[in-house]
Design a protein around this motif. Structure first.
Motif, mmCIF file in Angstrom:
data_model
loop_
_atom_site.group_PDB
_atom_site.id
_atom_site.type_symbol
_atom_site.label_atom_id
_atom_site.label_comp_id
_atom_site.label_asym_id
_atom_site.label_seq_id
_atom_site.Cartn_x
_atom_site.Cartn_y
_atom_site.Cartn_z
ATOM 1 N N SER A 1 -79.136 67.155 -5.000
ATOM 2 C CA SER A 1 -77.848 67.843 -5.160
ATOM 3 C C SER A 1 -77.102 68.004 -3.851
ATOM 4 C CB SER A 1 -78.068 69.216 -5.808
ATOM 5 O OG SER A 1 -78.930 70.012 -4.996
ATOM 6 N N ASP A 2 -77.813 67.921 -2.723
ATOM 7 C CA ASP A 2 -77.152 68.077 -1.422
ATOM 8 C C ASP A 2 -77.099 66.771 -0.625
ATOM 9 O OD1 ASP A 2 -79.852 67.863 -0.945
ATOM 10 O OD2 ASP A 2 -79.961 69.527 0.486
ATOM 11 N N THR A 3 -77.442 65.638 -1.252
ATOM 12 C CA THR A 3 -77.504 64.357 -0.536
ATOM 13 C C THR A 3 -76.181 64.017 0.120
ATOM 14 O OG1 THR A 3 -79.267 63.450 -1.925
ATOM 15 C CG2 THR A 3 -77.848 61.869 -0.768
ATOM 16 N N PHE A 4 -75.072 64.212 -0.608
ATOM 17 C CA PHE A 4 -73.759 63.806 -0.100
ATOM 18 C C PHE A 4 -72.995 64.967 0.528
ATOM 19 C CE2 PHE A 4 -74.796 60.947 -3.696
ATOM 20 C CZ PHE A 4 -74.881 59.766 -2.983
ATOM 21 N N GLN A 5 -73.690 66.036 0.786
ATOM 22 C CA GLN A 5 -73.043 67.203 1.397
ATOM 23 C C GLN A 5 -72.522 66.855 2.790
ATOM 24 O OE1 GLN A 5 -75.467 70.701 1.281
ATOM 25 N NE2 GLN A 5 -74.152 71.881 2.640
ATOM 26 N N GLY A 6 -71.281 67.234 3.054
ATOM 27 C CA GLY A 6 -70.667 66.957 4.346
ATOM 28 C C GLY A 6 -69.692 65.799 4.316
ATOM 29 N N LEU A 7 -69.734 64.979 3.267
ATOM 30 C CA LEU A 7 -68.832 63.822 3.177
ATOM 31 C C LEU A 7 -67.492 64.253 2.581
ATOM 32 C CD1 LEU A 7 -71.346 61.080 1.976
ATOM 33 C CD2 LEU A 7 -70.525 61.511 4.296
ATOM 34 N N ASN A 8 -66.791 65.082 3.296
ATOM 35 C CA ASN A 8 -65.576 65.701 2.773
ATOM 36 C C ASN A 8 -64.400 64.737 2.661
ATOM 37 O OD1 ASN A 8 -66.950 68.184 2.730
ATOM 38 N ND2 ASN A 8 -66.417 68.590 4.867
ATOM 39 N N SER A 9 -64.471 63.597 3.354
ATOM 40 C CA SER A 9 -63.369 62.631 3.317
ATOM 41 C C SER A 9 -63.696 61.393 2.499
ATOM 42 C CB SER A 9 -63.006 62.198 4.756
ATOM 43 O OG SER A 9 -62.599 63.305 5.531
ATOM 44 N N LEU A 10 -64.883 61.356 1.899
ATOM 45 C CA LEU A 10 -65.325 60.143 1.212
ATOM 46 C C LEU A 10 -64.409 59.812 0.041
ATOM 47 C CD1 LEU A 10 -67.740 58.144 1.517
ATOM 48 C CD2 LEU A 10 -68.677 59.245 -0.519
ATOM 49 N N MET A 11 -63.982 58.554 -0.014
ATOM 50 C CA MET A 11 -63.108 58.089 -1.084
ATOM 51 C C MET A 11 -63.751 56.981 -1.917
ATOM 52 S SD MET A 11 -59.535 58.077 1.089
ATOM 53 C CE MET A 11 -58.470 57.787 -0.307
ATOM 54 N N SER B 1 -73.532 65.979 -7.672
ATOM 55 C CA SER B 1 -72.740 66.608 -6.605
ATOM 56 C C SER B 1 -72.046 65.606 -5.695
ATOM 57 C CB SER B 1 -73.641 67.539 -5.761
ATOM 58 O OG SER B 1 -74.258 68.503 -6.570
ATOM 59 N N LEU B 2 -71.213 64.772 -6.287
ATOM 60 C CA LEU B 2 -70.465 63.807 -5.493
ATOM 61 C C LEU B 2 -69.324 64.500 -4.752
ATOM 62 C CD1 LEU B 2 -70.214 60.761 -7.920
ATOM 63 C CD2 LEU B 2 -71.955 61.283 -6.212
ATOM 64 N N PRO B 3 -68.899 63.937 -3.621
ATOM 65 C CA PRO B 3 -67.776 64.532 -2.876
ATOM 66 C C PRO B 3 -66.525 64.618 -3.738
ATOM 67 C CG PRO B 3 -68.936 62.933 -1.519
ATOM 68 C CD PRO B 3 -69.503 62.798 -2.892
ATOM 69 N N ALA B 4 -65.817 65.723 -3.637
ATOM 70 C CA ALA B 4 -64.674 65.988 -4.514
ATOM 71 C C ALA B 4 -63.532 65.006 -4.327
ATOM 72 C CB ALA B 4 -64.180 67.416 -4.288
ATOM 73 N N ASN B 5 -63.447 64.358 -3.166
ATOM 74 C CA ASN B 5 -62.352 63.423 -2.901
ATOM 75 C C ASN B 5 -62.636 61.997 -3.363
ATOM 76 O OD1 ASN B 5 -60.356 65.070 -1.690
ATOM 77 N ND2 ASN B 5 -61.559 65.156 0.190
ATOM 78 N N THR B 6 -63.774 61.769 -3.997
ATOM 79 C CA THR B 6 -64.145 60.423 -4.427
ATOM 80 C C THR B 6 -63.097 59.845 -5.366
ATOM 81 O OG1 THR B 6 -66.488 60.979 -4.247
ATOM 82 C CG2 THR B 6 -65.918 59.011 -5.521
ATOM 83 N N MET B 7 -62.574 58.673 -5.027
ATOM 84 C CA MET B 7 -61.594 57.984 -5.856
ATOM 85 C C MET B 7 -62.166 56.743 -6.526
ATOM 86 S SD MET B 7 -58.148 58.187 -3.491
ATOM 87 C CE MET B 7 -57.171 57.367 -4.756
ATOM 88 N N GLN B 8 -63.110 56.096 -5.884
ATOM 89 C CA GLN B 8 -63.706 54.864 -6.412
ATOM 90 C C GLN B 8 -65.209 55.047 -6.487
ATOM 91 O OE1 GLN B 8 -62.398 51.718 -3.869
ATOM 92 N NE2 GLN B 8 -60.260 52.305 -3.970
#
Length: 351
Positions: free
Chosen positions: A185-195, A210-217
């Motif tokens: 659940s915390d693997t991608f924590q910190g990737l706040n700009s990931l698209m 728990s994927l980063p909220a900014n994920t577009m693709q």
């Protein structure tokens, strides 16, 4: 209408930024009189283009180790060699590196000296595809914008490895050996700009948590995913391109309206086990459902709006679907008329 056009152009710009983004090599313009200096400084194993003094080409040279990198280098090409190690020594003077391509070498995690990568404070792009890594290397430069680790043997993602990569916009882990247990659940924590996140061609049975909220693709093709949790995409409200081709999705594994998300413009569900078309959003533009088990289709079934042939519908209120692929199912032509009535912007349909 002007607002809609502006929004579409903005989305297109962002999409192209992530999907097709390449570095425009910002070579410093140098005086021709300086070219002999740059040639003299060039490592004997490599090629230094006189007109592009910030680039160093050491690819396809049969190298077993990284040569000393001159201080002026921004773009370093080391792909297609036999390099096994990454140590700090070759990069002592290379404090301006922006781009390193180490694809198709023999690099292992044990071969990466601790801190050798993290000390490259200006590095933006790191390519380590097609090597022999067994886990995501760490520590990494906090400046990174793209990290490409496809075609390795990665089965483990160390805890906190991404926690300081707040500038990362693209993470490519496709064609590795990741199991569900590797994605906590915390693997991608910190990737706040990931698209863009690519985890295709792994061994996942569940959707990642728990994927980063900014994920577009989000690319999850060629896994063994059977179920999508209800309201899964609420946590990634900007997701635009979703690929789940070549999985094990059935009708029972897809909650009602899970794909009825206005942000999704391109939805790919080819080569699964669906017998019916799931509800979609009126904003969806591309839908791939080929090679499933669908036997029939009708506009009444899939139309996201109630529209009859007599209705006058303003252009902006039409469902946006432009491409529909249904071949490889048990559907027989002709195309039902009510599909054409509903999707009046449809440009191509394959049955």
């Amino acid at each position: 209408m002007a607002v809609n056009i502006y929004s579409s152009l903005l989305l297109l710009f962002l999409t192209n930024t992530v999907w097709t983004r390449t570095v425009r090599q910002a070579y410093d313009v140098t005086d021709p009189e300086d070219w002999p200096y740059f040639t003299f400084e060039c490592p004997k194993e490599c090629f230094c283009p006189p007109g592009f003094p910030n680039a160093l080409y050491c690819d396809n040279k049969g190298l077993k180790e990284i040569p000393a990198i001159p201080a002026r280098i921004w773009y370093l090409y080391l792909q297609n060699n036999f390099i096994e190690t990454i140590s700090e020594k070759p990069f002592v003077n290379a404090t301006y590196l922006r781009w390193i391509n180490l694809n198709k070498n023999k690099i292992t995690n044990k071969g990466i000296e601790n801190g050798a990568l993290s000390k490259l404070k200006r590095l933006l792009y790191l390519f380590l595809e097609d090597n022999e890594l067994e886990e995501v290397p760490a520590p990494l430069p906090t400046s990174l914008e793209q990290l490409r680790l496809a075609k390795n043997n990665i089965s483990r993602i160390p805890e906190g490895v991404f926690s300081n990569l707040e500038n990362l916009t693209l993470l490519d882990l496709h064609h590795n050996m990741l199991l569900d247990s590797a994605l906590q659940s915390d693997t991608f924590q910190g990737l706040n700009s990931l698209m863009q996140l690519n985890i295709a061609k792994n061994s996942l049975k569940k959707m990642p948590l728990s994927l980063p909220a900014n994920t577009m693709q989000l690319f999850l093709d060629n896994n063994s995913i059977e179920v999508i949790p209800e309201n899964y995409f609420n946590a990634i409200p900007k997701v635009t391109f979703l690929r789940l081709n070549y999985n094990k999705l059935s009708d029972d594994g897809i909650p009602p309206n899970v794909f009825n998300v206005s942000s999704i413009l391109d939805l790919q569900l080819s080569h699964n086990q669906l017998t019916k078309i799931p509800p979609i959003s009126a904003q969806l533009e591309h839908l791939h459902l080929d090679h499933n088990r669908i036997q029939n289709v009708s506009g009444t079934q899939i139309c996201p709006a109630s529209i009859s042939i007599e209705d006058y519908v303003p252009y902006n209120d039409f469902p946006r679907l432009r491409y529909l692929r249904l071949d490889g199912n048990d559907i027989q032509p002709p195309i039902p008329l009510d599909i054409m009535i509903c999707f009046r912007l449809l440009q191509a349909i394959v049955i």
